[in-house]
Each structure stands twice: as C-alpha cells, then as structure tokens.
Design an enzyme around this catalytic site. Structure first.
Site, PDB file in Angstrom:
ATOM      1  N   TYR A 279      -2.265  -0.689  10.415  1.00 34.70           N
ATOM      2  CA  TYR A 279      -2.190  -0.959   8.972  1.00 34.70           C
ATOM      3  C   TYR A 279      -0.824  -0.532   8.426  1.00 34.70           C
ATOM      4  O   TYR A 279      -0.160  -1.286   7.703  1.00 34.70           O
ATOM      5  CB  TYR A 279      -3.321  -0.228   8.242  1.00 34.70           C
ATOM      6  CG  TYR A 279      -3.470  -0.643   6.802  1.00 34.70           C
ATOM      7  CD1 TYR A 279      -4.120  -1.824   6.461  1.00 34.70           C
ATOM      8  CD2 TYR A 279      -2.941   0.125   5.771  1.00 34.70           C
ATOM      9  CE1 TYR A 279      -4.240  -2.226   5.132  1.00 34.70           C
ATOM     10  CE2 TYR A 279      -3.050  -0.263   4.444  1.00 34.70           C
ATOM     11  CZ  TYR A 279      -3.707  -1.441   4.131  1.00 34.70           C
ATOM     12  OH  TYR A 279      -3.814  -1.838   2.817  1.00 34.70           O
TER      13      TYR A 279
ATOM     14  N   SER B 197       0.871  -1.176   0.000  1.00 32.09           N
ATOM     15  CA  SER B 197       0.000   0.000   0.000  1.00 32.09           C
ATOM     16  C   SER B 197       0.904   1.222   0.000  1.00 32.09           C
ATOM     17  O   SER B 197       2.121   1.117   0.249  1.00 32.09           O
ATOM     18  CB  SER B 197      -0.855  -0.047   1.264  1.00 32.09           C
ATOM     19  OG  SER B 197      -1.146   1.229   1.756  1.00 32.09           O
TER      20      SER B 197
HETATM   21  N1  LIG Z   1      -8.554  -0.733  -1.749  1.00 36.27           N
HETATM   22  C1  LIG Z   1      -7.429  -0.052  -1.690  1.00 36.27           C
HETATM   23  O1  LIG Z   1      -7.382   1.145  -2.014  1.00 36.27           O
HETATM   24  C2  LIG Z   1      -6.168  -0.710  -1.233  1.00 36.27           C
HETATM   25  C3  LIG Z   1      -4.999   0.041  -1.283  1.00 36.27           C
HETATM   26  C4  LIG Z   1      -3.802  -0.561  -0.903  1.00 36.27           C
HETATM   27  C5  LIG Z   1      -3.781  -1.866  -0.489  1.00 36.27           C
HETATM   28  N2  LIG Z   1      -4.934  -2.576  -0.436  1.00 36.27           N
HETATM   29  C6  LIG Z   1      -4.830  -3.962  -0.009  1.00 36.27           C
HETATM   30  O2  LIG Z   1      -5.260  -4.784  -1.078  1.00 36.27           O
HETATM   31  C7  LIG Z   1      -5.888  -5.966  -0.574  1.00 36.27           C
HETATM   32  C8  LIG Z   1      -7.294  -6.057  -1.097  1.00 36.27           C
HETATM   33  O3  LIG Z   1      -7.999  -4.909  -0.672  1.00 36.27           O
HETATM   34  P1  LIG Z   1      -9.518  -4.630  -1.030  1.00 36.27           P
HETATM   35  O4  LIG Z   1      -9.675  -3.172  -0.980  1.00 36.27           O
HETATM   36  O5  LIG Z   1      -9.910  -5.397  -2.233  1.00 36.27           O
HETATM   37  O6  LIG Z   1     -10.212  -5.246   0.288  1.00 36.27           O
HETATM   38  P2  LIG Z   1     -11.610  -5.979   0.492  1.00 36.27           P
HETATM   39  O7  LIG Z   1     -12.579  -5.564  -0.553  1.00 36.27           O
HETATM   40  O8  LIG Z   1     -11.950  -5.766   1.917  1.00 36.27           O
HETATM   41  O9  LIG Z   1     -11.234  -7.524   0.259  1.00 36.27           O
HETATM   42  C9  LIG Z   1     -10.357  -8.152   1.149  1.00 36.27           C
HETATM   43  C10 LIG Z   1     -10.150  -9.589   0.723  1.00 36.27           C
HETATM   44  O10 LIG Z   1      -9.261 -10.192   1.667  1.00 36.27           O
HETATM   45  C11 LIG Z   1      -9.847 -11.377   2.155  1.00 36.27           C
HETATM   46  N3  LIG Z   1      -9.509 -11.588   3.562  1.00 36.27           N
HETATM   47  C12 LIG Z   1      -9.640 -10.736   4.607  1.00 36.27           C
HETATM   48  N4  LIG Z   1      -9.229 -11.320   5.744  1.00 36.27           N
HETATM   49  C13 LIG Z   1      -8.812 -12.576   5.410  1.00 36.27           C
HETATM   50  C14 LIG Z   1      -8.263 -13.669   6.132  1.00 36.27           C
HETATM   51  N5  LIG Z   1      -8.087 -13.634   7.460  1.00 36.27           N
HETATM   52  N6  LIG Z   1      -7.949 -14.789   5.454  1.00 36.27           N
HETATM   53  C15 LIG Z   1      -8.121 -14.865   4.118  1.00 36.27           C
HETATM   54  N7  LIG Z   1      -8.655 -13.883   3.371  1.00 36.27           N
HETATM   55  C16 LIG Z   1      -8.988 -12.747   4.017  1.00 36.27           C
HETATM   56  C17 LIG Z   1     -11.341 -11.224   1.958  1.00 36.27           C
HETATM   57  O11 LIG Z   1     -11.876 -12.514   1.737  1.00 36.27           O
HETATM   58  P3  LIG Z   1     -13.055 -13.186   2.617  1.00 36.27           P
HETATM   59  O12 LIG Z   1     -13.675 -12.111   3.483  1.00 36.27           O
HETATM   60  O13 LIG Z   1     -13.990 -13.694   1.568  1.00 36.27           O
HETATM   61  O14 LIG Z   1     -12.367 -14.266   3.365  1.00 36.27           O
HETATM   62  C18 LIG Z   1     -11.425 -10.383   0.694  1.00 36.27           C
HETATM   63  O15 LIG Z   1     -11.465 -11.199  -0.457  1.00 36.27           O
HETATM   64  C19 LIG Z   1      -5.811  -5.850   0.950  1.00 36.27           C
HETATM   65  O16 LIG Z   1      -4.657  -6.505   1.397  1.00 36.27           O
HETATM   66  C20 LIG Z   1      -5.706  -4.342   1.161  1.00 36.27           C
HETATM   67  O17 LIG Z   1      -5.146  -4.005   2.388  1.00 36.27           O
HETATM   68  C21 LIG Z   1      -6.124  -2.029  -0.794  1.00 36.27           C
END
Ligand SMILES: NC(=O)c1ccc[n+]([C@@H]2O[C@H](COP(=O)([O-])OP(=O)(O)OC[C@H]3O[C@@H](n4cnc5c(N)ncnc54)[C@H](OP(=O)(O)O)[C@@H]3O)[C@@H](O)[C@H]2O)c1
Length: 264
Positions: A161, A148
């Site tokens: 985070y 991130s």
């Molecule tokens: N959105 C952004 O702007 C952004 C920016 C930088 C980094 N990120 C990172 O990118 C990744 C995806 O983000 P997102 O925005 O798509 O988040 P999201 O919509 O909340 O999706 C998170 C995903 O992670 C899975 N997950 C959460 N806890 C878990 C666990 N204990 N074991 C296995 N799977 C787990 C969830 O699957 P289930 O709930 O189905 O298990 C879901 O598929 C994350 O690591 C986030 O921190 C996001």
C-alpha cells in the site's frame, strides 16, 4: 475586481472512480452538492443504484459506468461509454483503491499485484484515458488522485500500500508537468485514517484507536466532512495555480511525534 471564491461547480462534470461506498461515495455527493453533474463507477453497476438516485435527487445528471481499474479493456470501455453520453469531463477523482494488511514476510506476489495494480497502475491509466479523450482536447481539467498519509510516512504491515501511494505522489508530479500546458492540474488529496469498510477492523480495536488518536495533533481520527472542503478546493476553478501538490488531510499525523520530549 476578482470574483469572490465560491468553489461553485455548476456546469462542471466530474468522474469519480469507486463510488459504491466509503470515501468515493462521499466525494461524489460533495461534488454533486457543489453543482457538478456526475459519472459514478464501480465493478458492479447494481451497487450504484442508490447513489445514482441521491445524485439525481439533487437535480444533477448522473451516468453510472462499470469500471475495473485493474483492466485496461474496462478502463477504455468506461471512458468510451462516457464519451458516447457526456460532452466533457472537467474533474476526475481517482478514488478506486484497495489494501492488503499483512506483515511484510507474508505478502504474496498476488497481494502485491492486487494493491499496486489497483492503486497505482489503475490511477495512471484512468487519468491517461480521461486526459486524452476529454481534458486535453478541451484544454481544461482537474485531476485529483487519492493518496494517503502513506504517501509520506511508513506504517508496518502496509508495504504494498505504501509503495502504491508513494508512487501516486511521484506520478502526480510527473503528470503535472505532462499536462500543465494543456490547462490540466494534477494533485493528490491524501486522507489520514477514516472509518470506512477498508479499515473497519482497525476501528473495532479500541486500543488501536487510542494509539492513533494520541498521535494526531488535532486529537481525533478523520470525519468524512473533513475531506469536503479540501476536495472542493482542488476540484474548483480557484485552485488554478496549484498543481503537482500533495494535500494531506490527516489531522497532522504525518508531521511526526506529538509527545513533548522529556525535560533535560
Ligand atoms: N479510509 C481511509 O482512511 C483512507 C485513507 C487514505 C486513503 N484512502 C483511499 O481512499 C480510497 C477509498 O477508500 P475507502 O476507505 O472508501 O475504501 P472502500 O470503502 O474499500 O471503497 C473502495 C472503493 O474502491 C472501489 N474499487 C476497489 N477495487 C477496484 C477496482 N479494481 N476497480 C474499480 N473500483 C475498485 C470499490 O468499488 P467496487 O468494489 O464497488 O468495485 C469501492 O467503491 C481508496 O483508494 C483508499 O486506499 C482511504
């Protein structure tokens, strides 16, 4: 003469964690469109049904596995299931992650553990098991740890985070050393601010979006498409001499202040 660059993943198998929604879903589909067969995962298998169909409709093989990255038993079981059903994993996208946004004084012990265990410890042990069981014996691998902008910048309300993402960056550099001689590259793909369920509330606040946009040199928040090329680059053969690196895909928000200094 060298081959033209294609980022073609035909014949590769990719494991993406956290594919039930958001960025993980997009990462998996991007890899499938580029030719890779897939292993997709979630804590709830039922949430992967639609995704599985989208992948197989593209003509790729798709295995769904249950995976909770906060549990070592779950990680070893998911990798064992993969081992019983696929010959190899060439690409790992460590995407599963979560966040708790609170003022630092309100963060609880459990909040800290949830975020750091999921984003940092989970990323490490999934990489360890996939490397051990698949990539090291094969002498080939592309590990892409999702980071991130908080890998390199501090934001109020994001202490656990930020700690987890800073850790992912440092851990990636170590793993690049550990596994470089095994033909495995390990890099961080670090998105800026994208609109997913994880930060939906922020995008519902017009003032925050305006504040954010003003600070992004490219003048807009991230769109999902913006991540596809950088992901494919790190997943493909063409990135063979890139390891231990952080690739920020953030419109430039991490570079610092965007407003010109006052004259005189
Ligand atoms: N959105 C952004 O702007 C952004 C920016 C930088 C980094 N990120 C990172 O990118 C990744 C995806 O983000 P997102 O925005 O798509 O988040 P999201 O919509 O909340 O999706 C998170 C995903 O992670 C899975 N997950 C959460 N806890 C878990 C666990 N204990 N074991 C296995 N799977 C787990 C969830 O699957 P289930 O709930 O189905 O298990 C879901 O598929 C994350 O690591 C986030 O921190 C996001």
């Amino acid at each position: 003469m060298s081959q033209p660059h294609s980022f073609d993943l035909t014949g590769r198998t990719a494991f993406v964690s956290g594919t039930s929604r958001g960025l993980g879903e997009r990462f998996a589909l991007t890899l499938a469109k580029a030719g890779a067969d897939l292993i997709i995962s979630s804590r709830t298998l039922a949430s992967l049904k639609d995704m599985e169909k989208q992948v197989t409709d593209l003509g790729r093989k798709c295995l769904s596995v249950e995976l909770d990255v906060r549990s070592m038993d779950s990680i070893t079981a998911a990798v064992a299931t993969a081992k019983s059903q696929v010959e190899k994993i060439d690409i790992l996208v460590n995407n599963a992650g979560c966040n708790v946004r609170k003022p630092a004084t309100e963060i609880t012990w459990d909040d800290w553990n949830l975020v750091v265990d999921t984003n940092l410890r989970g990323t490490f042990f999934v990489a360890q098991q996939v490397a051990k069981e698949f990539m090291i014996p094969a002498g080939y691998g592309r590990i892409i740890n999702i980071g991130s902008v908080t890998c390199v910048a501090g934001y109020a309300g994001l202490a656990p985070y930020g700690a987890s993402r800073g850790g992912v960056k440092q851990m990636t550099m170590s793993l690049a050393h550990d596994w470089g001689k095994d033909g495995i590259t390990v890099n961080v793909l670090a998105p800026g601010w994208f609109k997913t369920s994880q930060n939906r509330v922020m995008y519902e606040d017009a003032g925050w979006v305006e504040y954010l946009t003003e600070r992004i040199p490219l003048g807009r928040p991230g769109a999902m498409d913006d991540l596809e090329g950088p992901l494919l680059f790190l997943a493909a053969e063409e990135s063979r001499y890139v390891t231990g690196q952080l690739l920020l895909v953030d419109g430039g928000i991490s570079v610092g202040a965007t407003r010109a200094l006052p004259k005189k």
